[in-house]
Design an enzyme around this catalytic site. Structure first.
Site, PDB file in Angstrom:
ATOM      1  N   CYS A  20      30.612 -16.315 -60.123  1.00 12.40           N
ATOM      2  CA  CYS A  20      31.136 -16.495 -61.481  1.00 12.40           C
ATOM      3  C   CYS A  20      31.570 -15.121 -62.001  1.00 12.40           C
ATOM      4  CB  CYS A  20      30.012 -17.066 -62.337  1.00 12.40           C
ATOM      5  SG  CYS A  20      30.381 -17.189 -64.086  1.00 12.40           S
ATOM      6  N   CYS A  22      38.658 -16.374 -62.628  1.00 13.13           N
ATOM      7  CA  CYS A  22      37.550 -17.294 -62.909  1.00 13.13           C
ATOM      8  C   CYS A  22      37.411 -18.187 -61.678  1.00 13.13           C
ATOM      9  CB  CYS A  22      37.873 -18.139 -64.147  1.00 13.13           C
ATOM     10  SG  CYS A  22      36.718 -19.496 -64.431  1.00 13.13           S
TER      11      CYS A  22
HETATM   12  N1  DGL Z   1      33.399 -19.905 -63.288  1.00 10.23           N
HETATM   13  C1  DGL Z   1      33.119 -18.894 -64.188  1.00 10.23           C
HETATM   14  C2  DGL Z   1      33.901 -17.632 -63.966  1.00 10.23           C
HETATM   15  O1  DGL Z   1      34.214 -17.327 -62.838  1.00 10.23           O
HETATM   16  C3  DGL Z   1      32.829 -19.139 -65.615  1.00 10.23           C
HETATM   17  C4  DGL Z   1      33.508 -20.211 -66.333  1.00 10.23           C
HETATM   18  C5  DGL Z   1      32.820 -20.458 -67.636  1.00 10.23           C
HETATM   19  O2  DGL Z   1      31.735 -21.035 -67.591  1.00 10.23           O
HETATM   20  O3  DGL Z   1      33.336 -20.065 -68.685  1.00 10.23           O
HETATM   21  O4  DGL Z   1      34.208 -16.911 -64.879  1.00 10.23           O
END
Ligand code: DGL
Length: 259
Positions: free
Chosen positions: A74, A183
């Site tokens: 993430c 993301c």
């Molecule tokens: N998948 C996550 C990222 O790479 C976060 C998305 C979220 O929960 O806002 O930033």
């Protein structure tokens, strides 16, 4: 050096499975445990402190399952919490950050676009990274609403198409030649994005780089799995497993855990 404990991965939800897939592809003998904290998605709208607390909770869950390395799948959690995680826990962490470097160094138009969460784009780590590329104009866009739609299984919806058009149009007008997906949820939008942007714009995400880095750290410091039996992949979620199951093409069993 061998170590047959699993690789642990966490994300605010299902997006980090894009990173999981890259790791599984490069390291097919490794066992994995994936934690989708979908109940708390999106992390991108939370404060640094909240993101840190959730990241600690996820890390402890994975450490209790004997994970030998933690992949923070993430960008939002990495850019807001990885420094603190590294100093608090005695296990190697692999983080994921927007791949600005390959985009900035290869750009011919000297203009690149980045689509990421508010939490990532506002983080100190992201700003420090961006400062290294002063020669390139970086057009930043927060992907408001995208994670929520992905988490609710609406990847191919009209709402998604409209949001993507709105976010990408200014980048197309500005003549970017690289689009960085900052993301881990967004690689699932690539087919949709390709319908909107001209084919000359390259799309970059960080999955392969994270997988390579994970392999290097296992080789250098931790050890690879040498077991010859069939490897195991465990997925946990704290919401309805339907969307996670669909994104994994219903190939893996998913455990519900109210963590
Ligand atoms: N998948 C996550 C990222 O790479 C976060 C998305 C979220 O929960 O806002 O930033």
């Amino acid at each position: 050096m061998t170590n047959n404990n699993p690789i642990g991965l966490f994300d605010s939800g299902i997006g980090g499975t894009s990173i999981w897939a890259a790791i599984h592809n490069l390291l097919p003998n490794e066992d994995t445990i994936y934690l989708a904290d979908s109940k708390n998605a999106p992390y991108g709208e939370k404060s640094k402190q909240e993101i840190l607390e959730l990241s600690c909770k996820n890390t402890e869950f994975l450490l209790n399952q004997n994970c030998k390395i933690i992949v923070v799948a993430c960008n939002t959690a990495t850019t807001n919490a990885i420094k603190e995680l590294r100093s608090k826990y005695d296990v190697p962490f692999i983080g994921i950050e927007p791949a600005i470097k390959p985009a900035a160094t290869n750009s011919k138009t000297q203009k690149i676009g980045i689509l990421a969460t508010k939490g990532t784009l506002n983080s100190e780590l992201f700003h420090k990274n961006v400062e290294k590329f002063q020669d390139v104009e970086i057009i930043e866009q927060i992907g408001f609403g995208l994670v929520e739609l992905i988490e609710s299984g609406k990847i191919n919806s009209l709402e998604m198409k409209d949001l993507l058009k709105q976010y990408l149009s200014p980048m197309i007008k500005a003549n970017i030649d690289y689009l960085v997906l900052g993301c881990s949820h967004y690689p699932y939008l690539i087919p949709q994005i390709k319908k909107i942007i001209p084919s000359k714009i390259h799309i970059i995400d960080s999955g392969q780089a994270v997988a390579k880095q994970t392999k290097n750290i296992l080789l250098e410091k931790i050890g690879l799995n040498d077991a010859s039996n069939k490897n195991s992949h465990t997925f946990y979620t704290n919401t309805n497993p339907k969307v996670l199951s669909e994104i994994l093409k219903n190939k893996y069993h998913i455990d519900f855990k109210d963590f």
